[in-house]
Design an enzyme around this catalytic site. Sequence first.
Site, PDB file in Angstrom:
ATOM      1  N   ASN A   1       2.360   1.347   4.350  1.00  0.00           N
ATOM      2  CA  ASN A   1       2.723   0.059   4.959  1.00  0.00           C
ATOM      3  C   ASN A   1       2.466   0.041   6.470  1.00  0.00           C
ATOM      4  O   ASN A   1       3.176  -0.638   7.222  1.00  0.00           O
ATOM      5  CB  ASN A   1       4.178  -0.322   4.638  1.00  0.00           C
ATOM      6  CG  ASN A   1       4.546  -1.783   4.955  1.00  0.00           C
ATOM      7  OD1 ASN A   1       5.704  -2.090   5.220  1.00  0.00           O
ATOM      8  ND2 ASN A   1       3.574  -2.687   4.949  1.00  0.00           N
TER       9      ASN A   1
ATOM     10  N   CYS B   1      -1.205   0.487   7.445  1.00  0.00           N
ATOM     11  CA  CYS B   1      -2.632   0.157   7.590  1.00  0.00           C
ATOM     12  C   CYS B   1      -3.036  -1.028   6.715  1.00  0.00           C
ATOM     13  O   CYS B   1      -3.180  -2.153   7.205  1.00  0.00           O
ATOM     14  CB  CYS B   1      -3.511   1.365   7.264  1.00  0.00           C
ATOM     15  SG  CYS B   1      -3.367   2.708   8.464  1.00  0.00           S
ATOM     16  N   ARG B   2      -3.216  -0.783   5.417  1.00  0.00           N
ATOM     17  CA  ARG B   2      -3.809  -1.819   4.569  1.00  0.00           C
ATOM     18  C   ARG B   2      -2.891  -3.010   4.310  1.00  0.00           C
ATOM     19  O   ARG B   2      -3.322  -4.176   4.453  1.00  0.00           O
ATOM     20  CB  ARG B   2      -4.254  -1.216   3.234  1.00  0.00           C
ATOM     21  CG  ARG B   2      -5.430  -0.274   3.382  1.00  0.00           C
ATOM     22  CD  ARG B   2      -5.615   0.554   2.136  1.00  0.00           C
ATOM     23  NE  ARG B   2      -4.467   1.447   1.928  1.00  0.00           N
ATOM     24  CZ  ARG B   2      -4.266   2.170   0.847  1.00  0.00           C
ATOM     25  NH1 ARG B   2      -5.114   2.108  -0.156  1.00  0.00           N
ATOM     26  NH2 ARG B   2      -3.210   2.961   0.761  1.00  0.00           N
ATOM     27  N   SER B   3      -1.641  -2.770   3.920  1.00  0.00           N
ATOM     28  CA  SER B   3      -0.813  -3.924   3.529  1.00  0.00           C
ATOM     29  C   SER B   3      -0.380  -4.807   4.698  1.00  0.00           C
ATOM     30  O   SER B   3      -0.372  -6.038   4.544  1.00  0.00           O
ATOM     31  CB  SER B   3       0.376  -3.506   2.649  1.00  0.00           C
ATOM     32  OG  SER B   3       1.238  -2.619   3.304  1.00  0.00           O
TER      33      SER B   3
ATOM     34  N   ASP C   1      -8.352   3.537   1.709  1.00  0.00           N
ATOM     35  CA  ASP C   1      -7.368   3.842   2.748  1.00  0.00           C
ATOM     36  C   ASP C   1      -8.091   4.266   4.031  1.00  0.00           C
ATOM     37  O   ASP C   1      -8.777   5.281   4.043  1.00  0.00           O
ATOM     38  CB  ASP C   1      -6.452   4.964   2.262  1.00  0.00           C
ATOM     39  CG  ASP C   1      -5.234   5.120   3.148  1.00  0.00           C
ATOM     40  OD1 ASP C   1      -5.264   4.657   4.311  1.00  0.00           O
ATOM     41  OD2 ASP C   1      -4.237   5.694   2.680  1.00  0.00           O
TER      42      ASP C   1
ATOM     43  N   CYS D   1       0.875  -1.183   0.000  1.00  0.00           N
ATOM     44  CA  CYS D   1       0.000   0.000   0.000  1.00  0.00           C
ATOM     45  C   CYS D   1       0.906   1.225   0.000  1.00  0.00           C
ATOM     46  O   CYS D   1       2.064   1.148  -0.408  1.00  0.00           O
ATOM     47  CB  CYS D   1      -0.962  -0.031   1.187  1.00  0.00           C
ATOM     48  SG  CYS D   1      -0.174  -0.042   2.811  1.00  0.00           S
TER      49      CYS D   1
HETATM   50  P1  4NP Z   1      -1.750   2.685   4.250  1.00  0.00           P
HETATM   51  O1  4NP Z   1      -2.356   4.029   4.885  1.00  0.00           O
HETATM   52  O2  4NP Z   1      -1.235   3.053   2.873  1.00  0.00           O
HETATM   53  O3  4NP Z   1      -2.919   1.794   4.192  1.00  0.00           O
HETATM   54  O4  4NP Z   1      -0.664   2.221   5.177  1.00  0.00           O
HETATM   55  C1  4NP Z   1      -1.580   5.202   4.999  1.00  0.00           C
HETATM   56  C2  4NP Z   1      -0.876   5.405   6.145  1.00  0.00           C
HETATM   57  C3  4NP Z   1      -0.124   6.576   6.283  1.00  0.00           C
HETATM   58  C4  4NP Z   1      -0.097   7.488   5.264  1.00  0.00           C
HETATM   59  C5  4NP Z   1      -0.793   7.260   4.096  1.00  0.00           C
HETATM   60  C6  4NP Z   1      -1.541   6.110   3.968  1.00  0.00           C
HETATM   61  N1  4NP Z   1       0.637   8.689   5.406  1.00  0.00           N
HETATM   62  O5  4NP Z   1       0.689   9.474   4.458  1.00  0.00           O
HETATM   63  O6  4NP Z   1       1.256   8.891   6.478  1.00  0.00           O
END
Ligand code: 4NP
Length: 161
Positions: free
Chosen positions: A11, A13-15, A125, A8
């Site tokens: 790294n 939340c989703r992945s 997200d 994602c």
């Molecule tokens: P993820 O979510 O891609 O599912 O891990 C996010 C977590 C943090 C951020 C963006 C997306 N960020 O920009 O900090």
Amino acid sequence: MVNVLFVCLGNICRSPSAEGMFRALVEREGLDDHISTDSAGTGAYHTGNPPDGRAQAAARNRGVEIGDLRARQARREDFGEFQYVIAMDRSNRDDLLAICPADHEDRVHLFMDFASGTGQAEVPDPYYGGDGGFETVLDMLEDASRGLLAHIRATDLTGDR
Ligand code: 4NP
């Protein structure tokens, strides 16, 4: 060994949630000697960090522990090492294809292409939303994990596995 990498943006939340759900399924099916998992972000903002506390709590609620995972950035070498590079959304997929060697582009997939449910092509997200977003995401990840495992069984694992 079939190596699967979930990707994602951050790294956190989703992945890692995807890795946790898929890893739990692989262990339940007794396939952990045959399938390995990892996750990464297209961005490096959270390198070295554990998953978001909300993601850890939501997964733990379903009996899945992801607190051991640590964020890292996806790199060009990953496409040689992992037979499956699984993006959570189209933006992740585009960012992966931008660093992917041409001869390995067929290793890059959208995770929701393995889901049974109609409709959604992308895992939304949950980072900026409330806790409810994590439940929706886990439902989607659980469904797509079953589809991906069925695909790997049919494609990569031989005999009676
Ligand atoms: P993820 O979510 O891609 O599912 O891990 C996010 C977590 C943090 C951020 C963006 C997306 N960020 O920009 O900090």
